[in-house]
Scaffold this motif. Structure first.
Motif, mmCIF file in Angstrom:
data_model
loop_
_atom_site.group_PDB
_atom_site.id
_atom_site.type_symbol
_atom_site.label_atom_id
_atom_site.label_comp_id
_atom_site.label_asym_id
_atom_site.label_seq_id
_atom_site.Cartn_x
_atom_site.Cartn_y
_atom_site.Cartn_z
ATOM 1 N N SER A 172 -66.753 -29.069 19.206
ATOM 2 C CA SER A 172 -67.924 -28.298 18.757
ATOM 3 C C SER A 172 -68.345 -27.224 19.749
ATOM 4 C CB SER A 172 -69.098 -29.234 18.482
ATOM 5 O OG SER A 172 -69.491 -29.872 19.689
ATOM 6 N N LEU A 173 -67.801 -27.263 20.960
ATOM 7 C CA LEU A 173 -68.100 -26.207 21.921
ATOM 8 C C LEU A 173 -67.268 -24.957 21.634
ATOM 9 C CD1 LEU A 173 -68.309 -28.332 25.193
ATOM 10 C CD2 LEU A 173 -70.187 -27.525 23.744
ATOM 11 N N GLN A 174 -66.184 -25.103 20.869
ATOM 12 C CA GLN A 174 -65.337 -23.966 20.522
ATOM 13 C C GLN A 174 -65.620 -23.437 19.127
ATOM 14 O OE1 GLN A 174 -61.163 -24.603 21.031
ATOM 15 N NE2 GLN A 174 -61.326 -25.014 23.215
ATOM 16 N N ARG A 175 -65.915 -24.335 18.171
ATOM 17 C CA ARG A 175 -66.098 -23.933 16.772
ATOM 18 C C ARG A 175 -67.169 -24.795 16.121
ATOM 19 N NH1 ARG A 175 -61.878 -20.788 16.068
ATOM 20 N NH2 ARG A 175 -59.937 -21.271 17.108
ATOM 21 N N THR A 176 -67.891 -24.185 15.192
ATOM 22 C CA THR A 176 -68.861 -24.935 14.406
ATOM 23 C C THR A 176 -68.241 -25.287 13.056
ATOM 24 O OG1 THR A 176 -69.810 -22.975 13.350
ATOM 25 C CG2 THR A 176 -70.768 -23.661 15.477
ATOM 26 N N ALA A 177 -68.872 -26.201 12.354
ATOM 27 C CA ALA A 177 -68.402 -26.556 11.012
ATOM 28 C C ALA A 177 -68.475 -25.347 10.088
ATOM 29 C CB ALA A 177 -69.240 -27.708 10.463
ATOM 30 N N MET B 199 -70.581 -30.005 4.357
ATOM 31 C CA MET B 199 -71.416 -31.083 3.825
ATOM 32 C C MET B 199 -72.296 -31.606 4.947
ATOM 33 S SD MET B 199 -70.523 -31.352 0.664
ATOM 34 C CE MET B 199 -71.376 -32.856 0.267
ATOM 35 N N LYS B 200 -73.582 -31.654 4.700
ATOM 36 C CA LYS B 200 -74.518 -32.242 5.658
ATOM 37 C C LYS B 200 -74.965 -33.571 5.094
ATOM 38 C CE LYS B 200 -75.111 -28.688 8.470
ATOM 39 N NZ LYS B 200 -74.877 -28.695 9.872
ATOM 40 N N SER B 201 -74.864 -34.593 5.889
ATOM 41 C CA SER B 201 -75.294 -35.914 5.449
ATOM 42 C C SER B 201 -76.257 -36.478 6.470
ATOM 43 C CB SER B 201 -74.085 -36.834 5.296
ATOM 44 O OG SER B 201 -73.553 -37.144 6.559
ATOM 45 N N CYS B 202 -76.749 -37.655 6.194
ATOM 46 C CA CYS B 202 -77.662 -38.282 7.142
ATOM 47 C C CYS B 202 -76.962 -38.541 8.467
ATOM 48 C CB CYS B 202 -78.225 -39.574 6.576
ATOM 49 S SG CYS B 202 -76.964 -40.791 6.136
ATOM 50 N N ILE B 203 -75.642 -38.620 8.466
ATOM 51 C CA ILE B 203 -74.892 -38.863 9.691
ATOM 52 C C ILE B 203 -74.696 -37.562 10.467
ATOM 53 C CG2 ILE B 203 -72.659 -39.617 10.626
ATOM 54 C CD1 ILE B 203 -72.513 -41.521 8.214
ATOM 55 N N ALA C 226 -66.433 -32.628 11.147
ATOM 56 C CA ALA C 226 -67.005 -31.800 10.089
ATOM 57 C C ALA C 226 -66.451 -32.284 8.761
ATOM 58 C CB ALA C 226 -66.636 -30.333 10.301
ATOM 59 N N THR C 227 -67.329 -32.415 7.784
ATOM 60 C CA THR C 227 -66.918 -32.758 6.431
ATOM 61 C C THR C 227 -67.065 -31.511 5.585
ATOM 62 O OG1 THR C 227 -67.703 -35.020 6.742
ATOM 63 C CG2 THR C 227 -67.315 -34.302 4.481
ATOM 64 N N LEU C 228 -65.954 -31.042 5.045
ATOM 65 C CA LEU C 228 -65.952 -29.830 4.232
ATOM 66 C C LEU C 228 -65.599 -30.188 2.801
ATOM 67 C CD1 LEU C 228 -63.930 -27.557 6.686
ATOM 68 C CD2 LEU C 228 -66.407 -27.744 6.482
ATOM 69 N N ALA C 229 -66.493 -29.879 1.872
ATOM 70 C CA ALA C 229 -66.195 -30.072 0.456
ATOM 71 C C ALA C 229 -65.355 -28.891 0.003
ATOM 72 C CB ALA C 229 -67.485 -30.147 -0.355
ATOM 73 N N ILE C 230 -64.311 -29.168 -0.742
ATOM 74 C CA ILE C 230 -63.464 -28.120 -1.296
ATOM 75 C C ILE C 230 -63.796 -28.048 -2.788
ATOM 76 C CG2 ILE C 230 -61.118 -27.259 -1.589
ATOM 77 C CD1 ILE C 230 -62.078 -27.519 1.350
ATOM 78 N N ILE C 231 -64.436 -26.956 -3.167
ATOM 79 C CA ILE C 231 -64.975 -26.798 -4.517
ATOM 80 C C ILE C 231 -64.117 -25.818 -5.308
ATOM 81 C CG2 ILE C 231 -66.995 -26.054 -5.838
ATOM 82 C CD1 ILE C 231 -68.646 -26.813 -3.313
ATOM 83 N N GLY C 232 -63.799 -26.183 -6.506
ATOM 84 C CA GLY C 232 -63.029 -25.309 -7.385
ATOM 85 C C GLY C 232 -62.008 -26.100 -8.165
#
Length: 119
Positions: free
Chosen positions: A72-77, A99-103, A28-34
């Motif tokens: 991913s069977l335990q937690r989602t992004a 973040m959702k990307s083409c990948i 999972a790619t998480l953007a940290i905004i702020g």
């Protein structure tokens, strides 16, 4: 002797195959905004790595992003982002967004243009 070798092969397949299918590791790619959120990246990584199903979390690969290898069977992004957003360090201006990307956005089919369409 061949029976013993054959039995060992069968048993190893019974152990290896189910173990492989029950742990679906995803990133999972998480953007940290702020503003000034980078000061909290280490605390976020530490908190994520305490959760079951988290193989690794990284904050130093992409600026202002966390990369989280998880089961991913335990937690989602989305659940991971929600967890971070509930942390005390994120109560200020920091926010985690998936973040959702083409990948990571799923699969799509690609077909090459036909020879007739190229003419």
């Amino acid at each position: 002797m061949t029976r013993v070798v054959l039995m060992a092969c069968v048993l190893s397949m019974c152990i290896v195959l189910p173990a492989h299918t029950t742990f679906a590791l995803e990133r999972a790619t998480l953007a940290i905004i702020g503003q000034d959120c980078s000061q909290w990246h280490d605390a976020m990584v530490e908190a994520l790595e305490q959760l079951d199903g988290i193989a690794r979390a990284q904050a130093d690969v992409i600026p202002n992003h966390l990369l989280v290898d998880h089961d991913s069977l335990q937690r989602t992004a989305e659940e991971l982002a929600g967890f971070l957003n509930r942390l005390a360090v994120a109560q200020g201006d920091c926010r985690a967004v998936v973040m959702k990307s083409c990948i990571t956005a799923g699969s799509s089919t690609f077909s090459a243009p036909s020879a007739r369409a190229a003419q």
